[in-house]
Scaffold this active site. Structure first.
Site, short mmCIF file in Angstrom:
data_model
loop_
_atom_site.label_atom_id
_atom_site.label_comp_id
_atom_site.label_asym_id
_atom_site.label_seq_id
_atom_site.Cartn_x
_atom_site.Cartn_y
_atom_site.Cartn_z
N GLY A 1 64.82 -55.50 -64.77
CA GLY A 1 65.02 -56.37 -65.87
C GLY A 1 63.84 -57.15 -65.97
O GLY A 1 62.62 -57.02 -65.71
N HIS A 2 64.17 -58.36 -66.76
CA HIS A 2 63.07 -59.13 -67.33
C HIS A 2 62.06 -59.93 -66.23
O HIS A 2 60.90 -59.87 -66.26
CB HIS A 2 63.68 -60.17 -68.32
CG HIS A 2 62.80 -61.12 -68.96
ND1 HIS A 2 61.63 -60.70 -69.78
CD2 HIS A 2 62.37 -62.55 -68.75
CE1 HIS A 2 61.10 -61.56 -70.45
NE2 HIS A 2 61.36 -62.71 -69.82
N PHE A 3 62.99 -60.41 -65.39
CA PHE A 3 62.10 -60.86 -64.19
C PHE A 3 62.31 -60.02 -63.05
O PHE A 3 62.86 -59.99 -61.89
CB PHE A 3 63.08 -62.19 -63.73
CG PHE A 3 63.16 -63.35 -64.47
CD1 PHE A 3 61.99 -64.25 -64.34
CD2 PHE A 3 63.77 -63.71 -65.48
CE1 PHE A 3 61.78 -65.25 -64.81
CE2 PHE A 3 63.71 -64.75 -66.27
CZ PHE A 3 62.65 -65.62 -66.02
N ASP B 1 64.57 -54.31 -69.59
CA ASP B 1 64.58 -55.72 -70.19
C ASP B 1 65.11 -55.52 -71.49
O ASP B 1 64.69 -54.84 -72.52
CB ASP B 1 63.14 -56.12 -69.99
CG ASP B 1 62.84 -57.57 -70.63
OD1 ASP B 1 63.95 -58.21 -71.28
OD2 ASP B 1 61.98 -58.32 -70.46
#
Length: 304
Positions: free
Chosen positions: A265-267, A239
């Site tokens: 990553g972020h999600f 992320d």
């Protein structure tokens, strides 16, 4: 125990606002409340909810201004994280949730921290997924956002970039080792929503108010250190917004927490759904059990 994973879709009025939420599982099982991030909604948990529901009562609301919840104009609803949290507290009271575990992602972090600090006895266990509470967790882009906080009228370009299609796609795919696991319809839908003038106003206000979250980090850290809630930290280490150092920083205040840095990553749910679900089932079973019994999850549950 029911093995039904059917999700139901409901509305309730809380704090004067119509709140949409997803619900699954038996109501007498331990409750897990899933708090979503920006710029999505409880939709981000669509694949996770059926994996938790055979064991837990799962609730996933949309905040005001997000998803299918009501989006009153800023003239009648103050779009701050204090107000979002107040609304979620009213929502939980309205549907009768006195004790629960929280899953925090992104904006779910500041909403969640305010919610359980207001009523500490509500919290049973904590799952933290790329929800930052430490200065070192803020990635490089936050330097420009700090400029926006200092002088929003002089840095409207920062807010425009934050709400752009490029940024919306990037929140899903930047740093990803598995871009093929992301459904492009999701960020296209998010971007189309953000393009609406009313949404741009709402989300710009929340971006500006995010400065209050950074100012609250020390208080949140002190609370964690004093209370020591059971905690599972599952973090997409790629992320670029909330970097892995922010995950590791939690261990300063929660030395007994479980920390897992995932290749995501972020999600992270979109890339490592099975792994996160298994970690959650193991963690929650250890600390909550299920209908009074500990969980021994099997990987083949996730393959059915």
């Amino acid at each position: 125990m029911s093995t039904s994973a059917t999700t139901t879709y409901k509305h309730v009025t809380a704090d004067g606002v119509g709140i949409f939420y997803r619900e699954a599982g038996q109501s007498d099982a331990p409750t897990v409340v899933l708090l979503h991030g920006f710029p999505t909604s409880s939709r981000q948990f669509d694949a996770l909810i059926p994996l938790l529901a055979p064991y837990y009562h799962v609730i996933a609301p949309d905040y005001p201004g997000f998803g299918r919840s009501e989006a009153p104009p800023p003239s009648s609803y103050e779009y701050t994280f204090d107000r979002l949290s107040r609304t979620i507290q009213c929502f939980l009271a309205e549907i009768g949730i006195d004790r629960c575990s929280f899953y925090l992602h992104d904006y779910g972090g500041p909403v969640g921290f305010r919610t359980f600090l207001a009523k500490p006895e509500r919290l049973q266990a904590l799952i933290i997924q790329n929800a930052n509470a430490y200065d070192e967790g803020l990635g490089a882009k936050w330097a420009a956002i700090r400029d926006y906080w200092e002088a929003p009228a002089l840095h409207t370009d920062v807010a425009e970039a934050f709400l752009s299609l490029e940024s919306t796609q990037g929140r899903h795919t930047l740093g990803s080792a598995h871009p093929e696991r992301y459904n492009p319809e999701i960020w296209e839908d998010e971007s189309a929503r953000l393009a609406q003038p009313a949404q741009r106003d709402i989300q710009s206000r929340l971006l500006y108010d995010y400065r209050t979250n950074v100012a609250s980090y020390r208080a949140w850290q002190n609370w964690l250190r004093a209370r020591q809630p059971p905690a599972l930290i599952v973090w997409g280490r790629n992320d670029p917004s909330f970097v892995a150092a922010g995950a590791q920083a939690y261990l300063r205040d929660l030395p007994d927490a479980e920390l897992h840095l995932l290749d995501a990553g972020h999600f992270a749910l979109e890339e490592q759904l099975d792994e996160i679900a298994l970690l959650m089932l193991s963690f929650l079973g250890k600390h909550l059990g299920t209908q009074g019994d500990p969980i021994a999850p099997k990987r083949d549950l996730l393959d059915t």
